[in-house]
Motif scaffolding. Sequence first.
Motif, PDB file in Angstrom:
ATOM      1  N   LEU A 184      45.670  39.600  37.056  1.00 29.95           N
ATOM      2  CA  LEU A 184      44.271  39.933  36.829  1.00 29.95           C
ATOM      3  C   LEU A 184      44.116  41.266  36.114  1.00 29.95           C
ATOM      4  CD1 LEU A 184      41.235  39.419  37.287  1.00 29.95           C
ATOM      5  CD2 LEU A 184      41.515  40.417  39.574  1.00 29.95           C
ATOM      6  N   SER A 185      44.978  42.221  36.432  1.00 27.52           N
ATOM      7  CA  SER A 185      44.829  43.570  35.885  1.00 27.52           C
ATOM      8  C   SER A 185      44.888  43.584  34.359  1.00 27.52           C
ATOM      9  CB  SER A 185      45.904  44.498  36.460  1.00 27.52           C
ATOM     10  OG  SER A 185      47.200  44.110  36.021  1.00 27.52           O
ATOM     11  N   LYS A 186      45.597  42.619  33.773  1.00 30.02           N
ATOM     12  CA  LYS A 186      45.699  42.554  32.313  1.00 30.02           C
ATOM     13  C   LYS A 186      44.359  42.239  31.654  1.00 30.02           C
ATOM     14  CE  LYS A 186      50.462  40.843  32.666  1.00 30.02           C
ATOM     15  NZ  LYS A 186      51.366  39.693  32.398  1.00 30.02           N
ATOM     16  N   LEU A 187      43.424  41.697  32.428  1.00 30.40           N
ATOM     17  CA  LEU A 187      42.136  41.279  31.884  1.00 30.40           C
ATOM     18  C   LEU A 187      41.018  42.274  32.175  1.00 30.40           C
ATOM     19  CD1 LEU A 187      42.310  37.529  33.013  1.00 30.40           C
ATOM     20  CD2 LEU A 187      43.013  38.484  30.813  1.00 30.40           C
ATOM     21  N   LEU A 188      41.345  43.362  32.884  1.00 27.20           N
ATOM     22  CA  LEU A 188      40.315  44.293  33.325  1.00 27.20           C
ATOM     23  C   LEU A 188      40.452  45.642  32.624  1.00 27.20           C
ATOM     24  CD1 LEU A 188      40.381  43.555  37.163  1.00 27.20           C
ATOM     25  CD2 LEU A 188      38.857  42.596  35.435  1.00 27.20           C
ATOM     26  N   PRO A 189      39.328  46.372  32.481  1.00 30.52           N
ATOM     27  CA  PRO A 189      39.344  47.642  31.755  1.00 30.52           C
ATOM     28  C   PRO A 189      39.731  48.846  32.599  1.00 30.52           C
ATOM     29  CG  PRO A 189      37.098  47.067  32.328  1.00 30.52           C
ATOM     30  CD  PRO A 189      37.957  45.921  32.793  1.00 30.52           C
ATOM     31  N   ALA A 190      40.047  48.661  33.868  1.00 31.51           N
ATOM     32  CA  ALA A 190      40.439  49.771  34.732  1.00 31.51           C
ATOM     33  C   ALA A 190      41.473  49.284  35.727  1.00 31.51           C
ATOM     34  CB  ALA A 190      39.222  50.358  35.454  1.00 31.51           C
ATOM     35  N   GLU A 191      42.195  50.219  36.336  1.00 30.61           N
ATOM     36  CA  GLU A 191      43.286  49.867  37.233  1.00 30.61           C
ATOM     37  C   GLU A 191      42.887  49.883  38.704  1.00 30.61           C
ATOM     38  OE1 GLU A 191      46.484  52.487  36.346  1.00 30.61           O
ATOM     39  OE2 GLU A 191      46.819  51.674  34.325  1.00 30.61           O
ATOM     40  N   ARG A 192      41.674  50.343  38.991  1.00 32.98           N
ATOM     41  CA  ARG A 192      41.187  50.392  40.366  1.00 32.98           C
ATOM     42  C   ARG A 192      39.826  49.710  40.452  1.00 32.98           C
ATOM     43  NH1 ARG A 192      41.382  54.600  43.859  1.00 32.98           N
ATOM     44  NH2 ARG A 192      39.276  55.135  43.164  1.00 32.98           N
ATOM     45  N   TYR A 193      39.586  49.022  41.559  1.00 31.38           N
ATOM     46  CA  TYR A 193      38.320  48.315  41.719  1.00 31.38           C
ATOM     47  C   TYR A 193      37.125  49.262  41.582  1.00 31.38           C
ATOM     48  CZ  TYR A 193      41.050  44.391  43.541  1.00 31.38           C
ATOM     49  OH  TYR A 193      41.945  43.363  43.681  1.00 31.38           O
ATOM     50  N   ASP A 194      37.244  50.456  42.172  1.00 32.98           N
ATOM     51  CA  ASP A 194      36.111  51.378  42.153  1.00 32.98           C
ATOM     52  C   ASP A 194      35.814  51.928  40.769  1.00 32.98           C
ATOM     53  OD1 ASP A 194      35.797  51.001  44.862  1.00 32.98           O
ATOM     54  OD2 ASP A 194      36.935  52.789  45.430  1.00 32.98           O
ATOM     55  N   ASP A 195      36.762  51.800  39.830  1.00 34.33           N
ATOM     56  CA  ASP A 195      36.562  52.322  38.475  1.00 34.33           C
ATOM     57  C   ASP A 195      36.054  51.261  37.506  1.00 34.33           C
ATOM     58  OD1 ASP A 195      37.492  54.787  39.350  1.00 34.33           O
ATOM     59  OD2 ASP A 195      39.573  54.375  38.767  1.00 34.33           O
ATOM     60  N   LEU A 196      35.881  50.036  37.964  1.00 32.83           N
ATOM     61  CA  LEU A 196      35.443  48.965  37.071  1.00 32.83           C
ATOM     62  C   LEU A 196      33.951  49.103  36.749  1.00 32.83           C
ATOM     63  CD1 LEU A 196      37.293  45.939  38.730  1.00 32.83           C
ATOM     64  CD2 LEU A 196      37.853  47.036  36.555  1.00 32.83           C
ATOM     65  N   PRO A 197      33.522  48.620  35.590  1.00 31.13           N
ATOM     66  CA  PRO A 197      32.105  48.718  35.204  1.00 31.13           C
ATOM     67  C   PRO A 197      31.259  47.622  35.855  1.00 31.13           C
ATOM     68  CG  PRO A 197      33.354  47.702  33.430  1.00 31.13           C
ATOM     69  CD  PRO A 197      34.362  48.098  34.486  1.00 31.13           C
TER      70      PRO A 197
END
Length: 221
Positions: free
Chosen positions: A102-115
């Motif tokens: 999943l991390s490859k598809l997201l813009p941040a490495e931590r849940y709290d940092d996601l937009p």
Amino acid sequence: MMSKIVHHPTDETLYSYAAGSLPAAMALVVGCHLQNCQRCKGELARAESVGGELMASLEAKPLGNDRREAVLAMLDEPSPEPVRPVVAAPVAETAGEIPPMLSKLLPAERYDDLPWKTIVPGMKQLKIACDEGDAFLLRIAAGKKMPVHSHRGNELTLILRGGYSDALGKFNAGDFADLDGSVEHQPIADDDEDCICLAGMDAPLAFRGIIARMLQPFIRI
């Protein structure tokens, strides 16, 4: 450490995953579950073994002249460079980390940092681009309830952090909800922590209640 996984994909879902017939959004959810579930890894290996045996049992058909010549021409071509298999690094079974797939598809490495995008008070969402179906992260604030809903198609949900309870039982990090149109439920997040889930669907949800139905075009799930 991640709590013991109690809820798993159905055999039908695992066989569909092994056959490559799940929509991309739903395959993503199964793949992330497999990264931490040894039981389902074993079931998947058995499903792939059964598929291989079925392929081997198919009766061979003779090649026509044109097809035979094409195969012989291919055999005369230089062998391509061997492809080295990619060996995945061991995955730490921690509920707070984003699964590597999943991390490859997201813009941040931590849940709290996601937009995150707030869709209604107490619920946030992050859409994930997929070629087939709808995939998204859903964050339900601690102690909050989702609207009561059923499903117009199939929904696969993996709990990534925290947990929730509904008519089907208690779901913790690592657990998998395999749902279809026969299920109506209302997930309620645990009181002590936000519940973060990864969901993949092949059709929108069906909300009960006029207010929830009016909000659905804005929620877009």
